[in-house]
Design a protein around this motif. Structure first.
Motif, mmCIF file in Angstrom:
data_model
loop_
_atom_site.group_PDB
_atom_site.id
_atom_site.type_symbol
_atom_site.label_atom_id
_atom_site.label_comp_id
_atom_site.label_asym_id
_atom_site.label_seq_id
_atom_site.Cartn_x
_atom_site.Cartn_y
_atom_site.Cartn_z
ATOM 1 N N THR A 107 0.944 -1.285 -0.124
ATOM 2 C CA THR A 107 0.010 0.076 0.017
ATOM 3 C C THR A 107 0.760 1.312 0.066
ATOM 4 O O THR A 107 0.529 2.170 -0.790
ATOM 5 C CB THR A 107 -0.976 0.063 1.254
ATOM 6 N N GLU A 108 2.186 1.260 0.771
ATOM 7 C CA GLU A 108 2.844 2.277 0.845
ATOM 8 C C GLU A 108 3.476 2.698 -0.400
ATOM 9 O O GLU A 108 3.713 3.859 -0.877
ATOM 10 C CB GLU A 108 3.750 2.324 1.923
ATOM 11 N N MET A 109 4.024 1.493 -1.374
ATOM 12 C CA MET A 109 4.433 1.656 -2.410
ATOM 13 C C MET A 109 3.651 1.931 -3.523
ATOM 14 O O MET A 109 3.989 1.882 -4.753
ATOM 15 C CB MET A 109 5.420 0.477 -2.529
ATOM 16 N N SER A 157 14.468 0.673 0.191
ATOM 17 C CA SER A 157 14.916 1.815 -0.608
ATOM 18 C C SER A 157 14.078 3.213 -0.642
ATOM 19 O O SER A 157 14.450 4.353 -0.493
ATOM 20 C CB SER A 157 15.162 1.426 -1.908
ATOM 21 N N MET A 158 12.582 2.969 -0.856
ATOM 22 C CA MET A 158 11.470 3.823 -0.891
ATOM 23 C C MET A 158 11.656 4.470 0.567
ATOM 24 O O MET A 158 11.637 5.829 0.866
ATOM 25 C CB MET A 158 10.435 3.298 -0.905
ATOM 26 N N GLN A 159 11.852 3.892 1.749
ATOM 27 C CA GLN A 159 11.743 4.499 3.064
ATOM 28 C C GLN A 159 13.094 5.179 3.225
ATOM 29 O O GLN A 159 13.211 6.466 4.068
ATOM 30 C CB GLN A 159 11.892 3.264 4.108
ATOM 31 N N ARG A 160 14.499 4.824 2.659
ATOM 32 C CA ARG A 160 15.560 5.599 2.819
ATOM 33 C C ARG A 160 15.275 6.877 2.062
ATOM 34 O O ARG A 160 16.073 7.941 2.720
ATOM 35 C CB ARG A 160 16.792 4.876 2.634
ATOM 36 N N ALA A 161 14.823 6.795 0.900
ATOM 37 C CA ALA A 161 14.577 8.057 0.212
ATOM 38 C C ALA A 161 13.779 8.998 0.778
ATOM 39 O O ALA A 161 14.065 10.258 0.684
ATOM 40 C CB ALA A 161 14.122 7.641 -1.201
ATOM 41 N N ARG A 162 12.703 8.324 1.245
ATOM 42 C CA ARG A 162 11.408 9.506 2.006
ATOM 43 C C ARG A 162 12.320 10.242 3.046
ATOM 44 O O ARG A 162 12.018 11.367 3.424
ATOM 45 C CB ARG A 162 10.313 8.411 2.404
#
Length: 343
Positions: A119-121, A156-161
């Protein structure tokens, strides 16, 4: 009935067994005992519970795997979506392939985490695949490599955010501290102080950053050049032999007084409009507007945009860097209360 024959098939061929000739505490059929009833061993096995249970289990396995015919009483589905879901059971939920070693989803924790991450992605393909029920119920399977790739994408999405959020907050904090330092310098010039040691301004700058939660080393030369660019004609760099000094001219004091006496209402309105635009943009950002379903321990602080905190703090305690110490210790609750009322 001929009690001399087998009571099941009615024949007397083969070896017959009689419970009356055995000492068995569990035999309580009076008719069988009184008439010396007999039966064949193969006839007795037809009524054995073990074979019956095995037959029932084998029949149930055929129903579950879809290999049982129409005579099993299995109800056919009229929706093509259900048949597609049943096909997904025997393939990887990520790559939709059945080759290779497939692992079964056996815990509800895995189902919950996969749905939250998808859901987050905004992975609509995966969400559509697992929409038929929880992963344990639909017997979902996956390749270990596909699961690793999916989790790597999520990290990777969490680190970028986190990097984007942290970078934005850090820039906002540094800009706030610089504005407070400029306010301090201008207030001092109005009071007749024209000379400032660069070391004192540098220490004040770093200390204020640490108070706001961004402790880092600041290059003195860059800070000096930033102040000189901000005051191109009113400030000069000098040295007393030991330290660098920033000397402001008396003309700056005159300019500040004239700015206070002759108010430009259009410029003030444009400045307020710009501030409102910045705060509204950050307030309606997805990071602050979305709700994850639970409240964190710091939800009250994280739900307020940083730009709004800066504005309220300056309204309550002014923009002078010398007066900002009260905001951290005695006035933080007042700032938060005012921010929450605004929201």
């Amino acid at each position: 009935m001929d009690w001399a024959n087998c009571i099941i098939c009615g024949k007397d061929d083969g070896t017959l067994k009689c419970p009356a000739t055995r000492q068995d505490d569990h035999v309580n059929a009076n008719d069988l005992l009184n008439n010396h009833a007999k039966w064949h061993l193969k006839c007795q096995l037809k009524f054995a519970n073990t074979k019956l249970q095995r037959t029932q289990e084998r029949h149930q396995r055929k129903r579950n795997t879809g290999q049982c015919g129409d005579d099993t009483g299995q109800r056919k589905s009229k929706r093509s979506s259900l048949s597609e879901e049943s096909k997904c059971i025997n393939m990887c939920i990520f790559c939709k392939k059945a080759e290779g070693v497939l692992h079964m989803c056996t815990t509800l924790e895995l189902d919950t985490s996969l749905r939250e991450q998808a859901t987050e992605m905004q992975d609509t393909d995966l969400l559509a695949t697992i929409a038929g029920g929880d992963l344990v119920a639909i017997k979902a399977k996956y390749h270990k490599h596909c699961m690793d790739v999916f989790r790597t994408r999520y990290r990777s999405m969490q680190r970028a955010r986190a990097s984007h959020t942290g970078c934005t907050d850090e820039k906002m904090t540094e800009s706030r501290v610089f504005a407070e330092m400029v306010s301090f310098i201008e207030s001092s010039v109005e009071e007749g102080v024209y000379i400032f040691r660069l070391a004192d301004l540098h220490n004040m700058y770093e200390h204020r950053l640490a108070e706001l939660g961004h402790e880092k080393a600041i290059n003195k030369t860059r800070l000096k050049n930033k102040l000189l660019v901000h005051y191109p004609d009113e400030c000069q760099e000098q040295s007393d032999g030991k330290s660098t000094l920033l000397v402001f001219s008396e003309g700056l004091q005159k300019l500040l007084k004239e700015a206070l006496e002759s108010r430009n209402f259009e410029k003030d309105a444009l400045s307020m409009a710009h501030v409102a635009k910045v705060i509204r943009k950050e307030m309606f950002d997805a990071e602050f507007s979305q709700f994850s379903g639970s409240f964190n321990h710091d939800c009250q602080d994280s739900a307020v945009p940083n730009s709004l905190k800066v504005l309220v703090s300056m309204l309550l305690y002014g923009s002078n860097i010398k007066n900002q110490k009260f905001c951290k210790h005695t006035g933080m609750s007042h700032c938060m209360s005012t921010n929450q009322v605004q929201l």
